[in-house]
Design a protein around this motif. Structure first.
Motif, PDB file in Angstrom:
ATOM      1  N   THR A 306      -8.182  47.072  42.571  1.00 41.70           N
ATOM      2  CA  THR A 306      -7.459  46.571  43.961  1.00 41.70           C
ATOM      3  C   THR A 306      -8.314  45.627  44.578  1.00 41.70           C
ATOM      4  OG1 THR A 306      -6.078  48.600  44.078  1.00 41.70           O
ATOM      5  CG2 THR A 306      -6.348  46.956  45.967  1.00 41.70           C
ATOM      6  N   TRP A 307      -7.640  44.379  44.563  1.00 42.87           N
ATOM      7  CA  TRP A 307      -8.357  43.227  45.224  1.00 42.87           C
ATOM      8  C   TRP A 307      -8.244  43.216  46.564  1.00 42.87           C
ATOM      9  CZ3 TRP A 307     -12.111  40.125  42.820  1.00 42.87           C
ATOM     10  CH2 TRP A 307     -12.706  39.122  43.500  1.00 42.87           C
ATOM     11  N   ASP A 315     -14.910  35.225  53.253  1.00 40.10           N
ATOM     12  CA  ASP A 315     -13.581  35.012  52.555  1.00 40.10           C
ATOM     13  C   ASP A 315     -13.593  35.702  51.131  1.00 40.10           C
ATOM     14  OD1 ASP A 315     -10.930  33.765  51.838  1.00 40.10           O
ATOM     15  OD2 ASP A 315     -11.518  31.894  52.542  1.00 40.10           O
ATOM     16  N   TRP A 316     -12.855  36.876  51.082  1.00 39.79           N
ATOM     17  CA  TRP A 316     -12.593  37.738  50.091  1.00 39.79           C
ATOM     18  C   TRP A 316     -11.382  37.155  49.295  1.00 39.79           C
ATOM     19  CZ3 TRP A 316     -17.100  40.130  49.622  1.00 39.79           C
ATOM     20  CH2 TRP A 316     -17.721  40.629  50.719  1.00 39.79           C
ATOM     21  N   ARG A 317     -10.646  36.544  49.838  1.00 33.83           N
ATOM     22  CA  ARG A 317      -9.135  36.221  49.294  1.00 33.83           C
ATOM     23  C   ARG A 317      -9.456  35.523  47.755  1.00 33.83           C
ATOM     24  NH1 ARG A 317      -6.742  32.079  52.962  1.00 33.83           N
ATOM     25  NH2 ARG A 317      -8.850  31.235  52.697  1.00 33.83           N
ATOM     26  N   ILE A 318      -8.251  35.833  47.131  1.00 26.18           N
ATOM     27  CA  ILE A 318      -8.205  35.115  45.679  1.00 26.18           C
ATOM     28  C   ILE A 318      -7.959  33.537  45.669  1.00 26.18           C
ATOM     29  CG2 ILE A 318      -6.403  35.336  43.761  1.00 26.18           C
ATOM     30  CD1 ILE A 318      -6.037  38.094  44.399  1.00 26.18           C
ATOM     31  N   SER A 321     -10.469  29.563  46.886  1.00 22.90           N
ATOM     32  CA  SER A 321     -10.769  28.169  46.722  1.00 22.90           C
ATOM     33  C   SER A 321      -9.887  27.897  45.231  1.00 22.90           C
ATOM     34  CB  SER A 321     -12.169  27.989  46.152  1.00 22.90           C
ATOM     35  OG  SER A 321     -12.478  28.577  44.989  1.00 22.90           O
ATOM     36  N   THR A 322      -9.591  26.705  44.892  1.00 20.92           N
ATOM     37  CA  THR A 322      -8.851  26.396  43.563  1.00 20.92           C
ATOM     38  C   THR A 322      -9.380  26.894  42.536  1.00 20.92           C
ATOM     39  OG1 THR A 322      -7.851  24.359  44.779  1.00 20.92           O
ATOM     40  CG2 THR A 322      -7.618  24.435  42.393  1.00 20.92           C
ATOM     41  N   ALA A 323     -10.734  26.841  42.404  1.00 21.78           N
ATOM     42  CA  ALA A 323     -11.400  27.303  41.347  1.00 21.78           C
ATOM     43  C   ALA A 323     -11.281  28.896  40.990  1.00 21.78           C
ATOM     44  CB  ALA A 323     -12.801  26.876  41.063  1.00 21.78           C
ATOM     45  N   THR A 324     -11.417  29.546  42.112  1.00 22.59           N
ATOM     46  CA  THR A 324     -11.226  31.222  42.144  1.00 22.59           C
ATOM     47  C   THR A 324      -9.811  31.360  41.768  1.00 22.59           C
ATOM     48  OG1 THR A 324     -13.019  31.258  43.764  1.00 22.59           O
ATOM     49  CG2 THR A 324     -11.475  33.030  43.452  1.00 22.59           C
ATOM     50  N   LEU A 325      -8.952  30.839  42.386  1.00 21.52           N
ATOM     51  CA  LEU A 325      -7.559  31.000  42.086  1.00 21.52           C
ATOM     52  C   LEU A 325      -7.113  30.988  40.455  1.00 21.52           C
ATOM     53  CD1 LEU A 325      -4.547  31.730  42.868  1.00 21.52           C
ATOM     54  CD2 LEU A 325      -4.318  29.392  43.547  1.00 21.52           C
ATOM     55  N   ASP A 326      -7.751  29.775  40.039  1.00 21.63           N
ATOM     56  CA  ASP A 326      -7.570  29.504  38.688  1.00 21.63           C
ATOM     57  C   ASP A 326      -7.907  30.543  37.794  1.00 21.63           C
ATOM     58  OD1 ASP A 326      -6.072  27.339  39.271  1.00 21.63           O
ATOM     59  OD2 ASP A 326      -7.759  25.913  38.845  1.00 21.63           O
ATOM     60  N   ALA A 327      -9.342  30.982  38.025  1.00 20.36           N
ATOM     61  CA  ALA A 327     -10.000  32.208  37.311  1.00 20.36           C
ATOM     62  C   ALA A 327      -9.250  33.286  37.547  1.00 20.36           C
ATOM     63  CB  ALA A 327     -11.485  32.021  37.932  1.00 20.36           C
TER      64      ALA A 327
END
Length: 335
Positions: A306-307, A315-318, A321-327
């Motif tokens: 569970t994230w 900023d723990w959010r998915i 950043s764009t790079a984190t969301l893409d990953a």
């Protein structure tokens, strides 16, 4: 046409019917005995029959969800996959009823409602005499517990209750190291809460025992484990705190590896990661997320995670950043 005399086939059929009837009666009797044993507060096992999917679980906890479902819908669109578990937090000080309508909203998306059930007042810190573990065991909250047990039973669908999580730390009033508690007090309180639900014959709860990842000075996991008869699944909370607490960047397995090893040695109950998070500051969060999914693929003992999708200490959010969301999206595509 039925004849008036008994043939050999009819006799055999009658015997088979009698055997089936006797087996059915025996099954009912055994079921009654099992239910009665489960209802006994001090029984050897009070584990309910409810389970959640054995598939890998992608869970999320988000601000305002499930009171509004819009953020969950937006995240689902962003990552390309709907969570199979949605978690939120419920403090006992609110004295609120079980949120059946919100649980139903979550279930309607295909996810299992997961409630982190916290015996405290969030504004009060770790020392709260009103919420000592021995008061829970003594029955001070039995009316509240009974109401939830009845309401969840009436709700009728699976609910995961993550009662008094991270008990091996020191930052909550139910912690073994805080508020005058001991490890034994925690075990007794857990068993008492389970007994209240068993008395109400609430069988649609999955009980999740969820410690923090072990750290120097934390309470030994075995000391606060209630036992397999009182736990349905275990879940480990852990974060890459990076430099936020004066430490350094940790990989996913540096955060969780030791705790997973200790839990699998302690019990064979299904293992999940109850809270997971990583910040952007201090390292490469996108690479950390990619490594998380790669590591999970090689550690099948971990059934899901569970994230913690909040902007809180960091900023723990998915979507930090764009790079984190893409990953994250790439990892979920093969998870």
């Amino acid at each position: 046409m039925r004849t008036t005399h008994s043939s050999g086939r009819e006799t055999s059929a009658a015997l088979r019917r009698l055997a089936v009837l006797l087996l059915a009666l025996a099954t009912v009797a055994l079921g009654s005995v099992g239910s009665a044993a489960a209802a006994r507060p001090g029984g050897a096992s009070v584990t309910g029959a409810t389970t959640v999917s054995a598939d890998q679980t992608f869970g999320v906890a988000m601000p305002d969800v499930p009171w509004t479902m819009a953020p969950l819908s937006a995240l689902t669109a962003s990552v390309g996959r709907a969570p199979t578990s949605v978690m939120w937090y419920a403090a006992w000080s609110d004295n609120a009823a079980f949120p059946a309508a919100q649980a139903a909203d979550v279930a309607a998306t295909g996810a299992t409602p997961t409630i982190t059930w916290e015996p405290w007042n969030p504004a009060g810190g770790a020392t709260q005499p009103a919420y000592t573990l021995d008061r829970i065991t003594a029955g001070a909250f039995d009316s509240y517990l009974t109401s939830w047990a009845r309401q969840i039973r009436s709700y009728g669908k699976p609910v995961v209750l993550r009662f008094a999580h991270e008990m091996n730390g020191s930052w909550y009033p139910w912690s073994a190291q805080a508020n005058g508690n001991t490890a034994g007090d925690y075990v007794a309180a857990w068993k008492h809460v389970r007994s209240v639900f068993s008395k109400q014959r609430t069988s649609n709860v999955v009980w999740s025992w969820s410690p923090n990842v072990p750290y120097p000075g934390s309470t030994a996991l075995g000391a606060v484990y209630p036992g397999d008869g009182y736990v349905d699944q275990v879940a480990l909370d852990g974060y890459n705190w990076a430099t936020l607490q004066g430490g350094s960047w940790q990989s996913f397995w540096e955060v969780f590896g030791s705790g997973v090893a200790q839990l699998t040695a302690l019990t064979s109950k299904p293992l999940y990661l109850g809270e997971v998070g990583c910040p952007e500051d201090g390292g490469d969060k996108a690479a950390w997320v990619a490594d998380m999914f790669s590591t999970l693929a090689t550690h099948q003992e971990i059934r899901g995670f569970t994230w913690f999708d909040f902007q809180k200490e960091a900023d723990w959010r998915i979507e930090s950043s764009t790079a984190t969301l893409d990953a994250f999206r790439a990892g979920l595509s093969t998870y």
